[in-house]
Structures are given as structure tokens and as C-alpha cells.
Design a protein around this motif. Structure first.
Motif, PDB file in Angstrom:
ATOM      1  N   THR A   1       5.168  -3.532  -5.471  1.00  0.00           N
ATOM      2  CA  THR A   1       5.166  -4.648  -6.409  1.00  0.00           C
ATOM      3  C   THR A   1       4.175  -5.712  -5.956  1.00  0.00           C
ATOM      4  OG1 THR A   1       6.982  -5.740  -5.218  1.00  0.00           O
ATOM      5  CG2 THR A   1       7.567  -4.309  -7.083  1.00  0.00           C
ATOM      6  N   GLY A   2       3.598  -6.414  -6.931  1.00  0.00           N
ATOM      7  CA  GLY A   2       2.680  -7.509  -6.636  1.00  0.00           C
ATOM      8  C   GLY A   2       3.198  -8.803  -7.240  1.00  0.00           C
ATOM      9  N   PRO A   3       3.202  -9.894  -6.479  1.00  0.00           N
ATOM     10  CA  PRO A   3       3.731 -11.168  -6.979  1.00  0.00           C
ATOM     11  C   PRO A   3       2.725 -11.859  -7.898  1.00  0.00           C
ATOM     12  CG  PRO A   3       2.841 -11.489  -4.793  1.00  0.00           C
ATOM     13  CD  PRO A   3       2.709 -10.012  -5.083  1.00  0.00           C
TER      14      PRO A   3
ATOM     15  N   THR B   1      -6.095 -11.383 -14.275  1.00  0.00           N
ATOM     16  CA  THR B   1      -6.664 -11.548 -12.938  1.00  0.00           C
ATOM     17  C   THR B   1      -6.382 -10.345 -12.043  1.00  0.00           C
ATOM     18  OG1 THR B   1      -4.712 -12.839 -12.295  1.00  0.00           O
ATOM     19  CG2 THR B   1      -6.655 -14.072 -13.008  1.00  0.00           C
ATOM     20  N   TYR B   2      -5.186  -9.774 -12.118  1.00  0.00           N
ATOM     21  CA  TYR B   2      -4.910  -8.569 -11.337  1.00  0.00           C
ATOM     22  C   TYR B   2      -5.873  -7.448 -11.726  1.00  0.00           C
ATOM     23  CZ  TYR B   2      -0.810  -9.179  -8.333  1.00  0.00           C
ATOM     24  OH  TYR B   2       0.039  -9.534  -7.313  1.00  0.00           O
ATOM     25  N   SER B   3      -6.068  -7.262 -13.025  1.00  0.00           N
ATOM     26  CA  SER B   3      -6.954  -6.203 -13.502  1.00  0.00           C
ATOM     27  C   SER B   3      -8.371  -6.406 -12.977  1.00  0.00           C
ATOM     28  CB  SER B   3      -6.962  -6.176 -15.029  1.00  0.00           C
ATOM     29  OG  SER B   3      -5.675  -5.909 -15.542  1.00  0.00           O
ATOM     30  N   GLN B   4      -8.863  -7.617 -13.073  1.00  0.00           N
ATOM     31  CA  GLN B   4     -10.226  -7.894 -12.644  1.00  0.00           C
ATOM     32  C   GLN B   4     -10.377  -7.817 -11.135  1.00  0.00           C
ATOM     33  OE1 GLN B   4     -10.865 -11.677 -14.568  1.00  0.00           O
ATOM     34  NE2 GLN B   4     -11.584 -10.737 -16.468  1.00  0.00           N
ATOM     35  N   ASP B   5      -9.393  -8.329 -10.401  1.00  0.00           N
ATOM     36  CA  ASP B   5      -9.477  -8.295  -8.933  1.00  0.00           C
ATOM     37  C   ASP B   5      -9.475  -6.864  -8.402  1.00  0.00           C
ATOM     38  OD1 ASP B   5      -9.548 -11.049  -8.844  1.00  0.00           O
ATOM     39  OD2 ASP B   5      -7.407 -11.285  -8.424  1.00  0.00           O
ATOM     40  N   VAL B   6      -8.580  -6.027  -8.919  1.00  0.00           N
ATOM     41  CA  VAL B   6      -8.482  -4.645  -8.443  1.00  0.00           C
ATOM     42  C   VAL B   6      -9.711  -3.846  -8.856  1.00  0.00           C
ATOM     43  CG1 VAL B   6      -7.161  -2.499  -8.648  1.00  0.00           C
ATOM     44  CG2 VAL B   6      -5.964  -4.669  -8.320  1.00  0.00           C
ATOM     45  N   SER B   7     -10.269  -4.159 -10.017  1.00  0.00           N
ATOM     46  CA  SER B   7     -11.424  -3.417 -10.505  1.00  0.00           C
ATOM     47  C   SER B   7     -12.678  -3.673  -9.685  1.00  0.00           C
ATOM     48  CB  SER B   7     -11.699  -3.766 -11.973  1.00  0.00           C
ATOM     49  OG  SER B   7     -10.670  -3.268 -12.794  1.00  0.00           O
TER      50      SER B   7
ATOM     51  N   PRO C   1      -7.232 -12.863  -4.194  1.00  0.00           N
ATOM     52  CA  PRO C   1      -7.911 -11.623  -4.603  1.00  0.00           C
ATOM     53  C   PRO C   1      -8.186 -10.661  -3.455  1.00  0.00           C
ATOM     54  CG  PRO C   1      -8.862 -13.480  -5.761  1.00  0.00           C
ATOM     55  CD  PRO C   1      -7.903 -14.051  -4.748  1.00  0.00           C
ATOM     56  N   ARG C   2      -8.557 -11.174  -2.281  1.00  0.00           N
ATOM     57  CA  ARG C   2      -8.880 -10.272  -1.165  1.00  0.00           C
ATOM     58  C   ARG C   2      -7.652  -9.512  -0.681  1.00  0.00           C
ATOM     59  NH1 ARG C   2     -11.716 -14.645   2.590  1.00  0.00           N
ATOM     60  NH2 ARG C   2      -9.980 -15.799   1.639  1.00  0.00           N
TER      61      ARG C   2
ATOM     62  N   GLY D   1      -1.645 -12.428   2.840  1.00  0.00           N
ATOM     63  CA  GLY D   1      -2.339 -12.050   4.066  1.00  0.00           C
ATOM     64  C   GLY D   1      -1.462 -11.474   5.151  1.00  0.00           C
ATOM     65  N   ASN D   2      -0.180 -11.214   4.868  1.00  0.00           N
ATOM     66  CA  ASN D   2       0.724 -10.732   5.914  1.00  0.00           C
ATOM     67  C   ASN D   2       0.330  -9.340   6.394  1.00  0.00           C
ATOM     68  OD1 ASN D   2       3.279  -9.282   6.933  1.00  0.00           O
ATOM     69  ND2 ASN D   2       3.813 -11.444   6.984  1.00  0.00           N
ATOM     70  N   GLU D   3      -0.034  -9.225   7.660  1.00  0.00           N
ATOM     71  CA  GLU D   3      -0.498  -7.957   8.216  1.00  0.00           C
ATOM     72  C   GLU D   3       0.643  -6.999   8.527  1.00  0.00           C
ATOM     73  OE1 GLU D   3      -3.471  -6.532   8.552  1.00  0.00           O
ATOM     74  OE2 GLU D   3      -4.226  -8.221   7.362  1.00  0.00           O
ATOM     75  N   ASN D   4       1.848  -7.521   8.799  1.00  0.00           N
ATOM     76  CA  ASN D   4       2.978  -6.631   9.020  1.00  0.00           C
ATOM     77  C   ASN D   4       3.255  -5.785   7.778  1.00  0.00           C
ATOM     78  OD1 ASN D   4       3.849  -6.904  11.676  1.00  0.00           O
ATOM     79  ND2 ASN D   4       5.016  -8.758  11.244  1.00  0.00           N
ATOM     80  N   PHE D   5       3.150  -6.413   6.625  1.00  0.00           N
ATOM     81  CA  PHE D   5       3.372  -5.697   5.371  1.00  0.00           C
ATOM     82  C   PHE D   5       2.287  -4.635   5.172  1.00  0.00           C
ATOM     83  CE2 PHE D   5       3.327  -5.431   0.631  1.00  0.00           C
ATOM     84  CZ  PHE D   5       4.628  -5.002   0.460  1.00  0.00           C
ATOM     85  N   VAL D   6       1.067  -4.970   5.494  1.00  0.00           N
ATOM     86  CA  VAL D   6      -0.031  -4.009   5.391  1.00  0.00           C
ATOM     87  C   VAL D   6       0.218  -2.817   6.305  1.00  0.00           C
ATOM     88  CG1 VAL D   6      -2.490  -3.648   5.837  1.00  0.00           C
ATOM     89  CG2 VAL D   6      -1.727  -5.721   4.658  1.00  0.00           C
ATOM     90  N   ARG D   7       0.665  -3.080   7.525  1.00  0.00           N
ATOM     91  CA  ARG D   7       0.929  -1.979   8.463  1.00  0.00           C
ATOM     92  C   ARG D   7       2.062  -1.091   7.961  1.00  0.00           C
ATOM     93  NH1 ARG D   7      -0.944  -5.781  12.424  1.00  0.00           N
ATOM     94  NH2 ARG D   7       1.056  -6.869  12.469  1.00  0.00           N
ATOM     95  N   LEU D   8       3.076  -1.698   7.344  1.00  0.00           N
ATOM     96  CA  LEU D   8       4.168  -0.899   6.800  1.00  0.00           C
ATOM     97  C   LEU D   8       3.658   0.003   5.670  1.00  0.00           C
ATOM     98  CD1 LEU D   8       7.136  -0.128   6.561  1.00  0.00           C
ATOM     99  CD2 LEU D   8       7.476  -2.132   5.092  1.00  0.00           C
ATOM    100  N   LEU D   9       2.821  -0.548   4.801  1.00  0.00           N
ATOM    101  CA  LEU D   9       2.265   0.255   3.719  1.00  0.00           C
ATOM    102  C   LEU D   9       1.417   1.408   4.266  1.00  0.00           C
ATOM    103  CD1 LEU D   9       1.197  -2.456   1.093  1.00  0.00           C
ATOM    104  CD2 LEU D   9       3.151  -0.901   0.986  1.00  0.00           C
ATOM    105  N   ARG D  10       0.660   1.136   5.307  1.00  0.00           N
ATOM    106  CA  ARG D  10      -0.163   2.203   5.898  1.00  0.00           C
ATOM    107  C   ARG D  10       0.706   3.296   6.508  1.00  0.00           C
ATOM    108  NH1 ARG D  10      -4.545  -1.997   8.434  1.00  0.00           N
ATOM    109  NH2 ARG D  10      -5.967  -2.040   6.624  1.00  0.00           N
ATOM    110  N   ALA D  11       1.822   2.895   7.086  1.00  0.00           N
ATOM    111  CA  ALA D  11       2.738   3.891   7.649  1.00  0.00           C
ATOM    112  C   ALA D  11       3.331   4.765   6.545  1.00  0.00           C
ATOM    113  CB  ALA D  11       3.851   3.188   8.429  1.00  0.00           C
ATOM    114  N   PHE D  12       3.691   4.138   5.412  1.00  0.00           N
ATOM    115  CA  PHE D  12       4.187   4.909   4.275  1.00  0.00           C
ATOM    116  C   PHE D  12       3.089   5.824   3.722  1.00  0.00           C
ATOM    117  CE2 PHE D  12       7.657   1.648   3.339  1.00  0.00           C
ATOM    118  CZ  PHE D  12       8.679   2.509   3.719  1.00  0.00           C
TER     119      PHE D  12
END
Length: 348
Positions: free
Chosen positions: A204-206, A267-273, A229-230, A180-191
Motif C-alpha cells: 500500500t502507498g499513503p 501524482t502517483y501515476s506520474q512519479d512511478v512512470s 516522489p523518490r 524514506g524509512n530504510e527498514n521498510f525498504v529492507r523488509l520489502l527486499r526480503a519479501f
């Protein structure tokens, strides 16, 4: 009593009194062509119904693979024969995208480039222009390297990487990025804003260290850095691909690790799908030396590939999200590792 109908005046008779068949109004070649088209359509219909019964039931694909290259390709001058040998290896294993460390965090808190990041890209572009080369950048959540005050520095670094050195995008590896870290989300949006539609944003996903399925053994890593998942879906809405880093589990037997890793892929496959995105998934196959929580006799290419294939199969149609696997890390791979990768994954 019914009176027999008189012959129709429009049905000509032969001289022997037999009813003549009406002549075809279409030429024979046209009737033949229609028959061929009909048979072809029937064949395609039957194939669509029967082929799934004989297809590789594991799903997914191994035709778009990856490799992680450490910074010894960019902190010393690469030679043309070295890069040519690298390309030969990549092409033989259907590796069409690589992640390369072009720089590192320094003690002054800045992320600085190695001297030969540009030279390596020039050679790769000249020898194998079809292989995409992404700039592999690491951030560590515990060191606050993705915090807001570093966004500008990292985005400027990436801008130099894609505009001056002509890298094809960014592969961001996050360590200890809490759920849920929003700083990481903001960095990804900037990229994402910087890269646009023409370049690739990979992340990468843990793993889920504490699986929701009680039948799956728990890992020993910090569950706070597992994404629910969210949050996975939130990340998937921004990036082009997620590389699943299902290793460093702390598990002690290959059977436990294979079960645990298969769960991660499923689970990654199903969550992203479940979200309307075209985000691809990549599976990282660990082949690096022993470190805390990683035992190479447990976590290695063979056990990881076995697990990945099982996880893709378990995911059903969602398993098609997995477009390939990757050697993590290229510089540590032995000849046996490459043989295993080729036989068990690339040629499966």
C-alpha cells in the motif's frame, strides 16, 4: 525538326494497327490480393490515427480489480457455499486478485496465523483457480513491527503462506511508514527475494496529505507518513504493484475530497512512470464505517471513483499505470456499493 521515333519492334500491334497493351505478367487473383492487403493496411493506419480521438479519454483500465477480505474468512471455518458466492461476486466485477488477512499480531509481539488460513485457500484454489489470492499482512511503523528484528519472523510467516498454503504472494499494508524509512525498504527486499518472479509482491502507498499544488486542499493526516516522489520510486523498483490508499483525509466535503484524491492518483501515476519499471497501480475505494479522519458521507465508492477517473485523465499517458480499483473492505460492502462499483467503474 525532330523526326518521329519509329515504333518499337517490341510493341506488337493488332491487326487494326492499334498499339496492343502488354499482357500482365501477374495473374488477376494476385493483383486483387495485393489490393486487399493495401486496403487493410490503409484501414489500420486510419484506425490508429482516429481511434484515440474516440477512446475513453480517462485512460487506465478497470479490468483487473481487487478486494480486501478481513480475517473472518480465515479465523472461522469457511463453507463451500460461502466461497462460491464470494467467487460469483468477484467474477461479476472483474476482480482477479484478492488480499486476505490470514493472521494477526498478538499481544506477545508475534504475527500468528488463524486456524483456517489454509482451508480458505484450498476452497479458493478448487473453485476459482484463476483468481490470485495474496496474504494480507499489516505492519505499523509506530509499533516498530517492520523493524529489522522482525524481518525474519515475517519472512518465515510468508514462507509458510506461499509454500504450505500456496498463497500467490504477499500484500503488505503499512501504517505510519515514514518517508524514506530504510527498514521498510529492507523488509520489502526480503519479501521480494522470497517471492521471486512467480509470485506477487503488493504494497500500500499513503497519500500526500499536503499536496504540492496549492489549489488542492490539504488533508489532516500526518504529513510525515507521506512519501516523496523518490521514495515512491524506490518502492516501485522493488514491488509488483502499489495500492494507493487515498482516504482518511479528514476533509469535510465531497468536492474537496474528489479534488484531493484525484491529485493523489495523478501524482502517483506520474512519479512511478518516471522510472523504468512495470509496477502497476491499484486505487483503493473506501467503503468502511466512520473512524477518525474518515467520513463515509464524504469518502465513499462514488466520490472515490469520480476522483480516480479524473486523476487518471489528468495523468495523461501515465494514467495507464492504473490497472484497476479495489473494494476496501469487501466485508463492509453493501448491495448499493456493489451496484455503484459495477456501473461507475467496472462497466465505465
Amino acid at each position: 525538326m525532330t523526326t518521329p521515333a519509329s515504333p518499337s519492334p517490341y510493341r506488337p500491334r493488332s491487326s487494326r494497327g492499334h498499339v496492343r497493351r502488354n499482357q500482365r505478367t501477374m495473374p488477376n487473383w494476385f493483383v486483387f490480393a495485393i489490393g486487399i492487403v493495401g486496403l487493410a493496411a490503409l484501414f489500420l493506419l486510419l484506425r490508429s490515427l482516429v481511434t484515440p480521438l474516440f477512446d475513453d479519454e480517462e485512460g487506465g483500465t478497470s479490468n483487473s480489480n481487487r478486494a480486501w477480505l478481513s480475517d473472518n474468512w480465515t479465523n472461522q471455518a469457511p463453507t463451500r457455499p460461502q466461497v462460491e458466492a464470494l467467487v460469483t461476486r468477484l467474477q461479476a466485477n472483474k476482480i482477479d486478485m484478492i488480499y486476505v488477512q490470514t493472521g494477526a499480531w498478538r499481544q506477545d509481539g508475534q504475527y500468528r496465523a488463524w486456524d483456517y488460513a489454509d482451508d480458505f485457500r484450498v476452497l479458493m484454489r478448487d473453485i476459482a483457480p484463476d483468481i490470485k489470492v495474496l496474504d494480507w499482512i499489516t505492519v505499523d511503523g509506530q509499533r516498530n513491527q517492520y523493524a529489522a528484528d522482525n524481518h525474519t519472523m515475517l519472512v518465515n510467516y510468508a514462507r509458510q503462506s506461499i509454500n504450505e498454503w500456496r498463497y500467490d504472494g504477499v500484500h503488505l499494508q503499512g501504517f505510519s511508514v515514514f518517508d524514506g524509512n530504510e527498514n521498510f525498504v529492507r523488509l520489502l527486499r526480503a519479501f521480494d527475494e522470497l517471492l521471486g518472479d512467480d509470485r506477487t509482491l503488493s504494497v500500500t502507498g499513503p497519500p500526500d496529505f499536503i499536496p504540492s499544488d496549492p489549489a488542492v486542499p490539504p488533508g489532516l493526516g500526518n504529513p510525515s507518513i507521506s512519501w516523496d516522489p523518490r521514495y515512491k520510486q524506490q518502492i516501485a523498483l522493488i514491488v509488483d504493484e502499489i495500492a494507493i490508499m487515498a482516504h482518511a483525509s479528514g476533509l469535510t466535503t465531497p468536492a474537496e475530497y474528489e479534488q484531493w484524491m484525484a491529485y493523489q492518483i495523478e501524482t502517483y501515476s506520474q512519479d512511478v512512470s518516471r522510472v523504468e519499471v512495470e509496477t502497476n497501480l491499484i486505487v483503493a475505494f473506501p467503503n468502511y464505517p466512520s473512524v477518525p479522519l474518515h467520513d463515509p458521507t464524504v469518502e465513499n465508492l462514488m466520490t472515490a471513483i469520480i476522483a480516480a477517473k479524473q486523476g487518471i485523465k489528468n495523468a495523461g499517458s501515465a494514467g495507464n499505470r492504473v490497472v484497476g480499483g479495489g473494494i476496501y473492505i469487501y466485508n463492509e460492502a453493501t448491495e448499493q456499493d456493489w451496484l455503484t462499483f459495477k456501473e461507475e467503474w467496472v462497466d465505465r
